[in-house]
Write an enzyme that holds these catalytic residues in place. Sequence first.
Site, short mmCIF file in Angstrom:
data_model
loop_
_atom_site.label_atom_id
_atom_site.label_comp_id
_atom_site.label_asym_id
_atom_site.label_seq_id
_atom_site.Cartn_x
_atom_site.Cartn_y
_atom_site.Cartn_z
N GLY A 11 0.84 -1.20 0.00
CA GLY A 11 0.00 0.00 0.00
C GLY A 11 0.87 1.25 0.00
O GLY A 11 1.95 1.25 0.57
N THR A 127 4.95 1.71 6.48
CA THR A 127 3.55 1.34 6.64
C THR A 127 2.89 2.33 7.59
O THR A 127 3.47 2.66 8.63
CB THR A 127 3.32 -0.09 7.19
OG1 THR A 127 1.93 -0.20 7.57
CG2 THR A 127 4.17 -0.45 8.39
N ILE A 128 1.72 2.79 7.21
CA ILE A 128 1.00 3.69 8.13
C ILE A 128 0.59 2.92 9.38
O ILE A 128 0.35 3.51 10.41
CB ILE A 128 -0.23 4.35 7.47
CG1 ILE A 128 -1.30 3.31 7.09
CG2 ILE A 128 0.17 5.19 6.27
CD1 ILE A 128 -2.66 3.95 6.81
N ASP A 129 0.54 1.58 9.29
CA ASP A 129 0.07 0.78 10.43
C ASP A 129 1.09 0.73 11.58
O ASP A 129 0.74 0.36 12.69
CB ASP A 129 -0.22 -0.66 9.98
CG ASP A 129 -1.43 -0.75 9.06
OD1 ASP A 129 -2.03 0.30 8.77
OD2 ASP A 129 -1.75 -1.87 8.63
N ARG A 164 -25.05 12.39 19.65
CA ARG A 164 -24.89 11.09 18.99
C ARG A 164 -23.65 10.35 19.46
O ARG A 164 -22.71 10.96 19.98
CB ARG A 164 -24.75 11.29 17.48
CG ARG A 164 -26.04 11.58 16.78
CD ARG A 164 -25.81 11.94 15.34
NE ARG A 164 -27.09 12.05 14.63
CZ ARG A 164 -27.24 12.65 13.47
NH1 ARG A 164 -26.20 13.22 12.88
NH2 ARG A 164 -28.42 12.70 12.89
N GLY A 172 -5.42 -0.25 10.23
CA GLY A 172 -4.76 -1.02 11.29
C GLY A 172 -5.25 -2.44 11.20
O GLY A 172 -6.26 -2.81 11.78
N GLU A 224 -9.71 -1.04 11.81
CA GLU A 224 -10.43 -1.89 10.85
C GLU A 224 -10.28 -3.37 11.21
O GLU A 224 -11.14 -4.19 10.90
CB GLU A 224 -9.89 -1.66 9.44
CG GLU A 224 -8.41 -2.02 9.32
CD GLU A 224 -7.80 -1.77 7.96
OE1 GLU A 224 -8.53 -1.54 6.99
OE2 GLU A 224 -6.57 -1.83 7.87
N ARG A 278 -4.03 7.46 3.93
CA ARG A 278 -2.78 7.17 3.22
C ARG A 278 -2.46 8.23 2.18
O ARG A 278 -1.37 8.19 1.59
CB ARG A 278 -2.88 5.80 2.53
CG ARG A 278 -2.95 4.63 3.46
CD ARG A 278 -2.25 3.40 2.90
NE ARG A 278 -2.50 3.11 1.53
CZ ARG A 278 -3.02 1.97 1.06
NH1 ARG A 278 -3.38 1.04 1.92
NH2 ARG A 278 -3.15 1.75 -0.21
O1 F6P Z 1 -1.05 -2.25 5.17
C1 F6P Z 1 -1.46 -0.95 5.16
C2 F6P Z 1 -2.93 -0.85 4.94
O2 F6P Z 1 -3.17 0.52 4.90
C3 F6P Z 1 -3.82 -1.57 5.95
O3 F6P Z 1 -4.06 -0.86 7.11
C4 F6P Z 1 -5.07 -1.80 5.15
O4 F6P Z 1 -5.77 -2.91 5.64
C5 F6P Z 1 -4.55 -2.07 3.78
O5 F6P Z 1 -3.33 -1.38 3.68
C6 F6P Z 1 -5.49 -1.65 2.68
O6 F6P Z 1 -4.97 -2.08 1.47
P1 F6P Z 1 -5.51 -1.73 0.02
O7 F6P Z 1 -5.01 -0.35 -0.31
O8 F6P Z 1 -4.91 -2.76 -0.85
O9 F6P Z 1 -6.99 -1.75 0.10
#
Ligand code: F6P
Length: 345
Positions: A11, A127-129, A164, A172, A224, A278
């Site tokens: 990604g 990785t943003i994760d 709300r 993540g 997620e 991202r």
């Molecule tokens: O691995 C980084 C990530 O941003 C995850 O958090 C996410 O599940 C995944 O990429 C989403 O991937 P794609 O862009 O292929 O949908």
Amino acid sequence: MARIGVLTGGGDCPGLNAVIRGIVRKGALHQGHEIIGFRDGWAGVRDRNTVELTSETTAGILHRGGTIIGTSRTNLFKDGADGTAVVRDSLSELELDALIAIGGEDTLGVAGKLTREGVRVVGVPKTIDNDLSGTDVTFGFHTAVQIATDAVDRLHSTAESHSRVMIVEVMGRHAGWIAAYAGLAGGADVILVPERPFQIDEVCASLQRRHASGRNFSIVVASEGAEPAEGSGLVTASGELDAFGHVRLGGIALMLEREIEARTGFETRMTILGHVQRGGSPTAYDRVLATRFGVGAIDAVSDGDFGKMVALRGTDIVRVTLEEAVGELKLLDDEFFATAEVFFG
Ligand code: F6P
């Protein structure tokens, strides 16, 4: 002088261009190397799809999101294919001496495999994760947290105006770093992360306690990859798989919206931030970290220190083995979560 290939895999992530610029500035301008970019990750290696990276072609990209050489989730080892032979042939045909792979667990996993086969590779943690081991932080994480925090801040005022419950789903997959950081920074009342399967009844009880104490709104931040505890009967992920066999995520917020509203009677709305996290310009922190990683990676190549990944330890850029980097995911630590929990409810 050497000819060095560079690819971005997996990604995309804010800061990729800053890494590329760092590699080129130090590598081409100061060390006299020739830098060749592969387009679209490992697909470019397989297809010999290249672009020359020079000071000119990488000018003005420091602040730009995405990656100027493209990326993909192409897996050269899919279905038992001999990915090593593909890479070896390509590097030899293009007369490349080494490869810099910028990526997360999958891309660097492949880089580690290639290293064991004698291919000369250096990795850069992206990785943003923020779930790669061996480094305190990956670049892109800081930007994603800032974007998610801005969203939580904005949702606060509309949540309060309408009395709300607001659910914010952030990225993540395996680790809850973005949720925990953005939740703490944004003052979330509940944070749900993959490391801690949740009981929907407990989530609802906590929201009910909060509202009984006089508050009229709540913010729930969920990764997620957060999952209901076993036996709850609540299903979130779709069955779709990517090239590395990962399930496509996204949908926990929908389930939470439905269940919380039904169980508590509180009006509930959900927001899935998705790829907004991202996209766009990296923060200053990520530009600096990514630049340092790029310079560190080309230095490792120039030193002939292959099979390594550049990493941040404290304030220093160091080199760790690719095995260390991809051996185990870096999950959210308990101490950090305990601090976030102080502010729940
Ligand atoms: O691995 C980084 C990530 O941003 C995850 O958090 C996410 O599940 C995944 O990429 C989403 O991937 P794609 O862009 O292929 O949908």
